[in-house]
Every structure is written in C-alpha cells, then in structure tokens.
Design an enzyme around this catalytic site. Structure first.
Site, PDB file in Angstrom:
ATOM      1  N   MET A   1      15.317   0.848  -0.400  1.00 41.50           N
ATOM      2  CA  MET A   1      16.187  -0.133  -1.039  1.00 41.50           C
ATOM      3  C   MET A   1      16.590  -1.242  -0.068  1.00 41.50           C
ATOM      4  O   MET A   1      16.451  -1.114   1.152  1.00 41.50           O
ATOM      5  CB  MET A   1      17.437   0.565  -1.576  1.00 41.50           C
ATOM      6  CG  MET A   1      17.142   1.616  -2.641  1.00 41.50           C
ATOM      7  SD  MET A   1      18.607   2.505  -3.182  1.00 41.50           S
ATOM      8  CE  MET A   1      19.512   1.184  -4.020  1.00 41.50           C
TER       9      MET A   1
ATOM     10  N   ASP B   1      14.575   4.187  -4.070  1.00 38.39           N
ATOM     11  CA  ASP B   1      14.185   5.544  -3.687  1.00 38.39           C
ATOM     12  C   ASP B   1      15.240   6.594  -4.016  1.00 38.39           C
ATOM     13  O   ASP B   1      14.916   7.710  -4.439  1.00 38.39           O
ATOM     14  CB  ASP B   1      13.787   5.617  -2.213  1.00 38.39           C
ATOM     15  CG  ASP B   1      14.832   5.071  -1.261  1.00 38.39           C
ATOM     16  OD1 ASP B   1      15.927   4.654  -1.695  1.00 38.39           O
ATOM     17  OD2 ASP B   1      14.554   5.047  -0.051  1.00 38.39           O
TER      18      ASP B   1
END
Length: 495
Positions: free
Chosen positions: A81, A240
C-alpha cells in the site's frame, strides 16, 4: 478445470497463486527484487521490476501447476500500500516509486495538517497525515522535484502499475485508495476537498472500484508475455492488508486478523467507518464491497527478527534462534526490546522513533535477545488492540494469524498470552495473493459474495490459547509502554 489467479506485488517480491474451483491452492510462485535506500529514511523501487516479476511469477505458477493460461478465468491483484507511482502522459515512469516505509516526508505531513486542519483531515479521511501515506509523498515531489511534478499525468499505487501493464487501463480499488490520504472514507471515493487543498489535479487519479469489480481484461501484448488468455477479466482486488484479511476470512465484524510479516498489522472489519479520535489507528475501506476496517500498524514486526538474524547472527537458522528463545522465561529476565527500527505508526506515529534493547546485563545471552524481540513485537501489537477496544471494537476472542512470523509456535504462544486471545492459523498460507484470487473468484461469479467465498475456502488450522504464562507479561508490558515517552526526546534530538 477452471482456475483464478491472485498476484501480490509486495515490497520484496511478486507472488502468484492459482486456486482451483474447489478453493485449493494448485500453484505458488514468487519472483524477488530489491528496493533501494538512496538516503537515510528513504525507500524507493523501480516500478518496472514489478511487471518483470509479475510476468515471471505468472509463467512459473502456470508451469508448476501444469495449467494452461486458457483455463484461468480471472485475475485478482493485491500489493504493497501507499507507494507513489508517478507517470507522464505517455505512461512512462517519471521517477522511482516512493514506498510505504519511506520516512522522508515529516515536513510535508505538517504542511498537510496546516493546510487542511488536522481535525478536518481525520474527519474526512479517517487518518492523520503520516509519512508512509501517498499524499505526503506527492506533496514532497511538488516541493522538491518541480520538474517531475510538472510532468505528472497519472498517479498509481504499485499493484495498479501492474494492472496498467496487464490491461492497458488505469484503475484502483477502494481499499488501496483509502490508504492514500486522498479519500473520503465515508463516501468511498476521492475527496474533492483534500485533493483540491493539496493542489493535485483530479485527472491524475484513476477511477475507483470495489474489490470484486472487473476493471479490465488481459491485453494481447500482456497475454503473450504472461501466457494468460487475452480477454481474461482482471478484478480490482485490494491493498495487501485488506486482501490478506480476505484470505483468512476476516471479512465480517468480530473476526480479527494479524499479519506478522515485515510489518505487523492487527486488522478488524467494521460495517461502517470507525475512526479513532486521534487517528492512532488507521481507518480504511475494506476490499469487501460496503465494508470498512480499522487497523493498527507497526513497521518492524518480523522485520525486527530478520534484522537481528542478519546483523548479529548471520547464517543462523530462524528455528535455531527461536529454540534458544524458548529456553528463556517469559519476560526475558528483564530485557525489553523496542521494535522501532524504521520509525513507527501505531500507537506512536513517529518516523524518528528508534529501536533498542533496554535492560541488558552480562547475564543475557542470544536467546534472551531473540525472545525480547518476539515479546517486544507482541507488546507493540497489544498497543493496537488496546486502542481498538477503547473505541468499542471488542470480542476478539480469536485472532487469525498469517505471515512468516506466524509459522513460529513460540511466537504464536507469546501473542496469545500478551493479547489474551486465541491465535489461529488458517489454510490461507499465501496471504494477500490468495485473498486476491478469492476476490477474483467472487468477481466472476464463482461465489455470490466475498463472505461466501471465505466460508467455502478458508479452513482453520492450529489454535493456541492464552496460558498460565499470561500473567508474567503484565509488568514487562507496563515497563515497555513507559519507554517511548521517556526516550522520544532523545530520538528527536538525534534527528
């Protein structure tokens, strides 16, 4: 047979997972790459390596499983991210991506707070301005690299760069979008107020989609490179952490997950946006349509153990270190470890926080050092759990664990005692990539919902309950919590 493919574009490798129609993992592959630290606190990566690795991982997974690309019905994406990928009008890479663990933007975070107002920023986005998020990185580019800024046409996150190469289209999922600090959390889309206040052209930002939405199809050129069938649907997926939560079935309120990888993440699903008043917890959209989540993040969890092994016990197997730690009593005979090797987020959003062993004596050996690291990470996660309980998120009698660190039975036992919760492993050993594949399966109709996919696929594994040792951690945890306030002035004086 039919299959779905999940891709996880992580910090150190891109992983591919193939699931069959019964939800069984048929193949797993990974293609690794480095990241660069050109200056202290900086962390960068060439986006081109992600696509090269994705091609390699997909091809290896198909070969390993003996599966034809034509039999893959959909692709789901997950990835690290917060990273900033800046592209020009011709979609060329303008500079190396600035990653989630980059800590250069402290001044830009202050500028964002002063521009928007801290309380207003938290009310809109659910989060304070922290160095790891995407928006401060964009402001940093504006302030320090005006030539790059002047040529930006598109802003993407890491997995969405792979999506672009895979489909030729620009898109992002709502979970990853919420981690940019440019999102209206309640509206589940870009915030016009924040975007305008920071001088960002809205045209730079791609359309946002729920995690199961189809965002494009595998293009002909990408099909040739990967072995996939042209026209294969590619779903939005998730950042994720949200994708990993799908992989372990943390998709409904009351089910928490713990990711014990390089970073450590405690994750709780909610039916609506829930914000910790001081934004010490992150509040984001979930990859599950219509759901949100709250999470606490420590930047160096299993990464702390990896640092210790590489720096002080090179060549020693992790199992050997953990066996030595098992011979040390709870509390590590008074030794404490602060796991702030790369700064910290929860509960201390401080890029200048530093790690350290406190209480060392000549009586301490390598096993004490290792156990202190395992306990220090557990204490850091307990900080996040305490904040969640304080805002009304309770009932976490079971926490589903994933990530490399969760393979350690000793570490799971320590976590169960410190967090006062049952720690459970699941069948989802492949984390975010498996969650991305499950989102793809729901997206093309294998299941009616993500929740149904989780009920069908996720199987619970080993359980570790709190033990009689739990009481032994009470006093050490109190002392652990006193260390950051005492040492923060020193950290900041060091710069």
């Amino acid at each position: 047979m039919s299959y779905v493919l999940g891709l996880d574009v992580s910090t150190t490798a891109t992983k591919a997972v193939l699931l069959d129609a019964a939800g069984e993992v048929r193949a797993v592959s990974a293609s690794a790459y480095p990241f660069q630290t050109p200056r202290p606190l900086w962390s960068e990566q060439d986006p081109a390596v992600w696509w090269t690795a994705a091609v390699g991982a997909i091809g290896a997974a198909l070969l390993q499983g003996g599966i034809r690309g034509d039999d893959v019905e959909a692709v789901g994406l997950a990835g690290q991210m917060h990273g900033l990928v800046a592209l020009g009008t011709d979609e060329r890479i303008l500079r190396p991506a600035i990653l989630w663990n980059d800590q250069r933007t402290e001044a830009e975070c202050e500028l964002i707070r002063s521009t928007i107002g801290r309380d207003r920023l938290i009310a809109i986005t659910g989060n304070d301005a922290l160095a790891g998020f995407t928006a401060p990185k964009l402001v940093w580019v504006r302030e320090h690299e005006p030539e790059v800024w002047s040529h930006i046409a598109h802003v993407l996150l890491p997995k969405d760069f792979v999506r672009l190469r895979l489909t030729g289209g620009l898109a992002i999922d709502k979970a990853d979008g919420a981690g940019t600090l440019l999102f209206d959390l309640a509206a589940r889309d870009w915030s016009p107020e924040v975007v305008s206040a920071l001088g960002i052209d809205p045209a730079w930002l791609p359309a946002t989609h729920e995690g199961t939405a189809v965002t494009g199809e595998v293009a002909t050129e990408a099909a040739v490179a990967t072995g996939l069938r042209p026209g294969t649907p590619v779903v939005a997926g998730g950042g994720d952490q949200a994708a990993a939560a799908v992989g372990v079935g943390a998709v409904e309120p009351g089910v928490a997950s713990l990711s014990l990888g390089t970073s450590g993440v405690l994750f709780a699903t909610t039916d609506g946006p829930v914000i910790e008043p001081q934004a010490r917890l992150h509040s984001f959209c979930h990859a599950v349509p219509g759901r949100w989540h709250v999470m606490g993040v420590m930047l160096s969890a299993a990464g702390s153990l990896r640092w210790f092994r590489d720096a002080l016990a090179p060549g020693v197997a992790y199992d050997t270190l953990v066996e030595e730690a098992a011979d040390v009593p709870p509390g590590s005979d008074g030794l404490l470890f602060l796991p702030y090797l790369t700064g910290e987020r929860t509960p201390h959003p401080d890029p200048l926080a530093r790690a350290g062993f406190v209480g060392l004596t000549v009586d301490h050996g390598r096993g004490h050092l290792t156990r202190a690291i395992l306990e220090g990470v557990a204490f850091g996660l307990a900080d996040s759990l305490g904040l969640m309980r304080a805002i009304g998120l309770a009932g976490f009698s079971q926490i589903r664990a994933t990530g490399g660190g969760s393979r350690s039975e000793l570490w799971r036992a320590i976590l169960a005692d410190v967090l006062d919760a049952q720690i459970v492993t699941t069948s989802a050993t492949e984390g975010a990539a498996q969650g991305a594949a499950m989102l793809a399966a729901a997206g093309v109709g294998w299941f009616d919902s993500v929740e149904d996919a989780c009920r069908a696929i996720v199987k619970l594994g080993e359980r570790v309950d709190p033990s009689a040792d739990a009481d032994a951690y009470g006093e050490p945890y109190v002392r652990y919590r006193s260390l950051y306030p005492a040492l923060a002035p020193t950290f900041h004086a060091m710069g």
